[in-house]
Design a protein around this motif. Structure first.
Motif, PDB file in Angstrom:
ATOM      1  N   ASP A 145      18.570   6.078   0.451  1.00 13.99           N
ATOM      2  CA  ASP A 145      17.523   5.065   0.464  1.00 13.99           C
ATOM      3  C   ASP A 145      17.514   4.414   1.851  1.00 13.99           C
ATOM      4  O   ASP A 145      18.591   4.144   2.405  1.00 13.99           O
ATOM      5  CB  ASP A 145      17.745   3.993  -0.606  1.00 13.99           C
ATOM      6  N   LEU A 165      16.962   1.502   2.734  1.00 12.14           N
ATOM      7  CA  LEU A 165      17.505   0.140   2.731  1.00 12.14           C
ATOM      8  C   LEU A 165      18.914   0.093   2.145  1.00 12.14           C
ATOM      9  O   LEU A 165      19.388  -0.962   1.736  1.00 12.14           O
ATOM     10  CB  LEU A 165      16.571  -0.798   1.962  1.00 12.14           C
ATOM     11  N   SER A 209      11.847  -0.690  -0.653  1.00 16.78           N
ATOM     12  CA  SER A 209      12.073   0.595   0.006  1.00 16.78           C
ATOM     13  C   SER A 209      10.941   1.600  -0.231  1.00 16.78           C
ATOM     14  O   SER A 209      10.963   2.696   0.323  1.00 16.78           O
ATOM     15  CB  SER A 209      13.414   1.202  -0.422  1.00 16.78           C
ATOM     16  N   SER A 215       9.300  -2.858   5.433  1.00 10.95           N
ATOM     17  CA  SER A 215       8.482  -2.796   4.222  1.00 10.95           C
ATOM     18  C   SER A 215       7.007  -3.025   4.548  1.00 10.95           C
ATOM     19  O   SER A 215       6.148  -2.932   3.663  1.00 10.95           O
ATOM     20  CB  SER A 215       8.960  -3.820   3.190  1.00 10.95           C
TER      21      SER A 215
END
Length: 214
Positions: free
Chosen positions: A11, A13, A91, A126
């Motif tokens: 991921d 983040l 994310s 984001s």
């Protein structure tokens, strides 16, 4: 020579994924390894993180451990961003950007760029406008990227995240980062965590993995 496919569940983040990123780059540059990226959507949709003091402190302590173990840098601008009121970490947009970048063969370059933008420069990854700027910075064709970004949203992004999470379940894994290899119809976990901060041993491990596959 047979190439090995490594499946990387990550991921953008995830701090530990940032910590593992030098090892992922080494794997990607190996001539006998193909790397496939699978974004798990750790903070996507209903899991978006609305920062509060408890989470903020948890993240900061975790980041200190990651930095000590891997040598990865967490910048002052990133730390300032964590202290912003009403900060939301999502994310889904950076995952969508990475999927769009894959259409120009730059998915890993985009992942690396958004990780640096977030963890070093404290940019809001984001935000689709920030992602567009990053796409331009790594040399993507802007018009093509914007078309592909729109295409990769909605159901496409949901299906990608769902498949990534299925891989976690099928391999009896949990969390990010997870690195998998398929052997004899079974998913096997590659012990990425054993090599954090030790790229030389990781290179040796990959070489032995490739040699065993021949």
């Amino acid at each position: 020579m047979n190439k090995i496919t490594l499946h990387y569940i990550y991921d953008p983040l995830c701090g530990w994924c940032y910590g593992a990123s030098p090892l992922i780059e080494i794997a990607n540059s190996h001539p006998d390894i193909v790397l496939e990226l699978h974004g798990g959507g750790m903070l996507a949709g209903a899991s978006r993180l609305h920062m509060d003091n408890q989470f903020r402190e948890h993240i900061k302590q975790s980041d200190k451990r990651i930095a000590a173990m891997t040598g990865q840098i967490f910048g002052n601008d990133y730390l300032k961003m964590l202290d912003e009121p009403n900060l939301v970490l999502d994310s889904a947009p950076p995952l969508q950007a990475i999927l769009a970048s894959e259409k120009q063969q730059k998915a890993l370059a985009m992942l690396k760029a958004v990780q640096h933008a977030h963890y070093v420069s404290g940019r809001h990854i984001s935000n689709p406008n920030v992602l567009l700027a990053i796409a331009q910075e790594i040399g993507l064709d802007s018009e093509q990227y914007q078309f592909d970004y729109a295409e990769q949203g909605g159901n496409n992004l949901e299906h990608h995240i769902h498949y990534s999470r299925q891989l976690l379940t099928q391999s009896e894994s949990s969390g990010f980062p997870t690195l998998l290899i398929k052997q004899q119809h079974k998913w096997l976990r590659v012990p990425l965590q054993n090599y954090l901060g030790d790229p030389q041993k990781w290179q040796q491990f990959l070489d032995s993995l490739v040699a065993a596959n021949q």
